[in-house]
Motif scaffolding. Sequence first.
Motif, mmCIF file in Angstrom:
data_model
loop_
_atom_site.group_PDB
_atom_site.id
_atom_site.type_symbol
_atom_site.label_atom_id
_atom_site.label_comp_id
_atom_site.label_asym_id
_atom_site.label_seq_id
_atom_site.Cartn_x
_atom_site.Cartn_y
_atom_site.Cartn_z
ATOM 1 N N GLN A 14 0.839 -1.181 0.000
ATOM 2 C CA GLN A 14 0.000 0.000 0.000
ATOM 3 C C GLN A 14 0.880 1.239 0.000
ATOM 4 O O GLN A 14 1.981 1.254 0.575
ATOM 5 N N GLU A 15 0.397 2.263 -0.645
ATOM 6 C CA GLU A 15 1.108 3.534 -0.656
ATOM 7 C C GLU A 15 1.392 3.968 0.781
ATOM 8 O O GLU A 15 0.529 3.894 1.654
ATOM 9 N N GLY A 16 2.603 4.394 1.022
ATOM 10 C CA GLY A 16 2.987 4.830 2.358
ATOM 11 C C GLY A 16 3.685 3.771 3.179
ATOM 12 O O GLY A 16 4.395 4.093 4.134
ATOM 13 N N ASP A 17 3.488 2.495 2.803
ATOM 14 C CA ASP A 17 4.175 1.418 3.521
ATOM 15 C C ASP A 17 5.645 1.388 3.125
ATOM 16 O O ASP A 17 6.048 1.957 2.108
ATOM 17 N N ASN A 18 6.404 0.674 3.927
ATOM 18 C CA ASN A 18 7.793 0.409 3.553
ATOM 19 C C ASN A 18 7.859 -0.896 2.769
ATOM 20 O O ASN A 18 7.122 -1.842 3.057
ATOM 21 N N SER A 19 8.722 -0.941 1.766
ATOM 22 C CA SER A 19 8.887 -2.139 0.938
ATOM 23 C C SER A 19 10.272 -2.718 1.156
ATOM 24 O O SER A 19 11.238 -1.976 1.328
ATOM 25 N N GLN A 60 18.342 8.343 -0.878
ATOM 26 C CA GLN A 60 17.088 9.060 -0.647
ATOM 27 C C GLN A 60 15.933 8.071 -0.632
ATOM 28 O O GLN A 60 15.604 7.474 -1.633
ATOM 29 N N ARG A 61 15.344 7.844 0.514
ATOM 30 C CA ARG A 61 14.233 6.909 0.736
ATOM 31 C C ARG A 61 14.613 5.446 0.536
ATOM 32 O O ARG A 61 13.777 4.562 0.641
ATOM 33 N N THR A 80 6.644 4.028 0.461
ATOM 34 C CA THR A 80 6.527 3.678 -0.956
ATOM 35 C C THR A 80 5.423 4.482 -1.633
ATOM 36 O O THR A 80 4.330 4.673 -1.084
ATOM 37 N N GLN A 81 5.726 4.945 -2.833
ATOM 38 C CA GLN A 81 4.801 5.773 -3.605
ATOM 39 C C GLN A 81 4.397 5.052 -4.887
ATOM 40 O O GLN A 81 5.127 4.172 -5.354
ATOM 41 N N ILE A 110 4.403 -3.591 -6.884
ATOM 42 C CA ILE A 110 3.133 -2.954 -7.216
ATOM 43 C C ILE A 110 2.685 -2.150 -6.005
ATOM 44 O O ILE A 110 2.527 -2.708 -4.914
ATOM 45 N N VAL A 111 2.499 -0.860 -6.207
ATOM 46 C CA VAL A 111 2.095 0.015 -5.111
ATOM 47 C C VAL A 111 0.649 0.437 -5.328
ATOM 48 O O VAL A 111 0.313 1.073 -6.332
#
Lengths: 113, 112
Positions: A14-19, A60-61, A80-81, A110-111
């Motif tokens: 999901q968007e915002g989670d860490n991968s 960066q990220r 994650t974006q 896949i985000v």
Amino acid sequence: GESVGLHLPTLSVQEGDNSIINCAYSNSASDYFIWYKQESGKGPQFIIDIRSNMDKRQGQRVTVLLNKTVKHLSLQIAATQPGDSAVYFCAVLRSGGSYIPTFGRGTSLIVHP
Amino acid sequence: DAMVIQNPRYQVTQFGKPVTLSCSQTLNHNVMYWYQQKSSQAPKLLFHYYDKDFNNEADTPDNFQSRRPNTSFCFLDIRSPGLGDAAMYLCATSRGDNTEAFFGQGTRLTVV
């Protein structure tokens, strides 16, 4: 010879989670390990590298972790974006005149918004 | 601005008909690579040039040849394309002493 493989072919987050994307390698003689990002219809794009004498490097990220004991490499993407959706390849560089990337199988990230 | 340019983006060729893919770079890098990438697979190195020195991978078929007439240009020649040669062909460049390789957008080859 080098052998680079990835544990999971697809990772959905999901968007915002860490991968976290993982990679195993077999050749301990590699000098560098690299992560590339490949978006659909494009060539791979360099993300970050780590030298074999290091165990962590941050960008960066993104953070790459190297565990030489178990021959394991990981790429962590913070917050994650949707734009991070792509196939991620780890690569080992073999030396000898120039650094030549040998790619592993790839993980599709896949985000979901 | 594009730094590694591949032409064409899409190429359709007939079975057995020679085809040439081209790559140019504005980075003045001394190393140029050609990779073959089939669907859902990792790029596979075919050969690379370090300056004018040509290095062929052991498992690259004889059907594949390359030319590098100068620093900026590199060509991939497929003498007799087969259906199994349909793939994305990626050109990349790097400075020999640097870990980062720069890739072009690729040429998607279809063999009919």
